[in-house]
Design a protein around this motif. Structure first.
Motif: not given
Length: 182
Positions: A51-77
């Motif tokens: 259903p459309a909602v499955s594709y919407d949720v996947a798209a939204g998750l990728i878009g949200r994470l791509a915008e919001q995830l900060p860069t942290v120092p190398e080797g950090r999680l």
């Protein structure tokens, strides 16, 4: 009484400090998954498998994470809790795209739509889209004892002992195999 999947708890995700794994897949949001959602919504049936909602949720998750995830120092999680239902939807989309790539006859109309998108707005091949989505899914859904040890250590602010370093090495090896930089 049946229970809803939305009632499942959030799942802890241990994510690499280098957000390129999600930023490089950002095009999947706008150039692939949003198109699939729109097509499924217009069709109003399951010719595009999900259903459309499955594709919407996947798209939204990728878009949200791509915008919001900060860069942290190398080797950090860092640790992020994501709703289980979102992870289930991105997994379902990934599985459907793998079926299309494998030539599953039940995905014929979706295959045709993807071929049309490949000739138009997609910046790469369907195979590359599936590989990029696989990298995202590999990070978000990795659930091993090492990930759980790291999630616990991060949540508790525990010192980085030998067990945590061993767990980090195990997770880093899995991510490296999926093409993810830490």
């Amino acid at each position: 009484m049946a229970s809803s999947r939305r009632s499942e708890p959030d799942r802890p995700c241990v994510l690499p400090g280098d957000p390129s794994w999600i930023q490089e897949a950002r095009y999947l949001d706008d150039n692939l998954l949003s198109f699939l959602a729109a097509a499924a919504r217009v069709a109003g049936d399951y010719r595009y498998v999900l259903p459309a909602v499955s594709y919407d949720v996947a798209a939204g998750l990728i878009g949200r994470l791509a915008e919001q995830l900060p860069t942290v120092p190398e080797g950090r999680l860092y640790l992020l809790a994501l709703p289980a239902w979102e992870l289930e939807q991105i997994w379902a989309v990934f599985q459907v795209l793998r079926r299309v790539r494998a030539g599953d006859p039940e995905t014929g109309e979706l295959h045709e739509l993807l071929k049309n998108l490949e000739e138009g707005p997609l910046p790469c091949t369907i195979d590359q889209c599936v590989a990029d989505l696989q990298r995202v899914v590999a990070v978000l859904t990795l659930d091993t004892p090492a990930v759980r040890r790291l999630a616990t250590a991060l949540a508790l602010g525990a010192p980085h002992d030998a067990a945590a370093h061993e767990a980090y090495d195990e997770v880093e090896t899995v991510w490296a195999a999926a093409g993810v930089r830490c």
